[in-house]
Design a protein around this motif. Structure first.
Motif, mmCIF file in Angstrom:
data_model
loop_
_atom_site.group_PDB
_atom_site.id
_atom_site.type_symbol
_atom_site.label_atom_id
_atom_site.label_comp_id
_atom_site.label_asym_id
_atom_site.label_seq_id
_atom_site.Cartn_x
_atom_site.Cartn_y
_atom_site.Cartn_z
ATOM 1 N N ARG A 49 0.820 -1.224 0.000
ATOM 2 C CA ARG A 49 0.000 0.000 0.000
ATOM 3 C C ARG A 49 0.850 1.269 0.000
ATOM 4 O O ARG A 49 0.387 2.314 -0.436
ATOM 5 N N LEU A 50 2.077 1.187 0.486
ATOM 6 C CA LEU A 50 2.948 2.364 0.535
ATOM 7 C C LEU A 50 3.647 2.640 -0.799
ATOM 8 O O LEU A 50 4.188 3.718 -1.002
ATOM 9 N N LEU A 51 3.635 1.670 -1.660
ATOM 10 C CA LEU A 51 4.332 1.783 -2.943
ATOM 11 C C LEU A 51 3.405 2.356 -4.008
ATOM 12 O O LEU A 51 2.184 2.346 -3.850
ATOM 13 N N PRO A 52 3.981 2.828 -5.114
ATOM 14 C CA PRO A 52 3.116 3.215 -6.237
ATOM 15 C C PRO A 52 2.199 2.044 -6.589
ATOM 16 O O PRO A 52 2.611 0.871 -6.485
ATOM 17 N N LYS A 53 0.973 2.361 -6.980
ATOM 18 C CA LYS A 53 -0.030 1.294 -7.174
ATOM 19 C C LYS A 53 0.416 0.213 -8.146
ATOM 20 O O LYS A 53 0.017 -0.935 -8.028
ATOM 21 N N GLN A 54 1.277 0.538 -9.102
ATOM 22 C CA GLN A 54 1.746 -0.461 -10.058
ATOM 23 C C GLN A 54 2.723 -1.452 -9.419
ATOM 24 O O GLN A 54 2.930 -2.543 -9.939
ATOM 25 N N CYS A 55 3.328 -1.073 -8.304
ATOM 26 C CA CYS A 55 4.339 -1.922 -7.651
ATOM 27 C C CYS A 55 3.738 -2.896 -6.647
ATOM 28 O O CYS A 55 4.299 -3.966 -6.412
ATOM 29 N N GLY A 56 2.635 -2.535 -6.041
ATOM 30 C CA GLY A 56 2.036 -3.380 -5.013
ATOM 31 C C GLY A 56 1.821 -4.822 -5.433
ATOM 32 O O GLY A 56 2.203 -5.747 -4.706
ATOM 33 N N PRO A 57 1.208 -5.061 -6.598
ATOM 34 C CA PRO A 57 0.973 -6.447 -7.018
ATOM 35 C C PRO A 57 2.252 -7.274 -7.196
ATOM 36 O O PRO A 57 2.216 -8.494 -7.091
ATOM 37 N N LEU A 58 3.369 -6.619 -7.452
ATOM 38 C CA LEU A 58 4.623 -7.356 -7.584
ATOM 39 C C LEU A 58 4.979 -8.036 -6.261
ATOM 40 O O LEU A 58 5.566 -9.117 -6.249
ATOM 41 N N LEU A 59 4.611 -7.410 -5.163
ATOM 42 C CA LEU A 59 4.850 -7.994 -3.837
ATOM 43 C C LEU A 59 3.799 -9.032 -3.476
ATOM 44 O O LEU A 59 4.123 -10.094 -2.965
ATOM 45 N N THR A 60 2.549 -8.710 -3.732
ATOM 46 C CA THR A 60 1.467 -9.527 -3.197
ATOM 47 C C THR A 60 1.056 -10.701 -4.077
ATOM 48 O O THR A 60 0.442 -11.633 -3.584
#
Length: 130
Positions: A49-60
């Motif tokens: 949630r703290l990352l740019p929205k395009q980056c979040g799914p890379l983690l989750t």
């Protein structure tokens, strides 16, 4: 805090000495996918949630890893994912994780570091928690 993708990639590119945002984007993708496999629960989603929205799914969206990785094997996993040599993977990790630490509050970063084997704090540009 500016959470745009362009700003995040510019910070990674500057830290790594990359010539283009595309190199930074590739580094971000590879590092976050490996990191995401080693984080679980709320810490992973809180960080996303703290990352740019395009980056979040890379983690989750990454499947959980079967075993934790010490820092050197973590860098090797990034190298394998990116088809780069270990030196280039170290460069990517050394740019992405400290940039991530800058957008993360200290409490969350401490929780993340407790999920990872000892030694990872240095990859985030921090000292090991006491």
């Amino acid at each position: 805090m500016d959470r745009t993708l362009e700003t995040f990639l510019a910070q990674v590119a500057k830290r790594a000495g990359y010539d283009s945002p595309q190199q930074a984007a590739r580094a971000v993708q590879n590092v976050l996918e490996v990191l995401g496999a080693h984080l679980v629960g709320d810490d992973r989603t809180d960080l996303a949630r703290l990352l740019p929205k395009q980056c979040g799914p890379l983690l989750t969206a990454t499947e959980p890893a079967s075993e934790p990785l010490a820092p050197a094997p973590f860098v090797e996993a990034v190298a394998e994912r990116s088809c780069d040599d270990v030196a280039e993977a170290r460069r990517a990790v050394g740019a992405v994780l400290p940039t991530l630490a800058e957008v993360t509050d200290d409490a969350l970063l401490r929780r993340i570091l407790t999920q990872l084997p000892p030694g990872h704090a240095g990859l985030f540009g921090r000292t090991e928690p006491a």
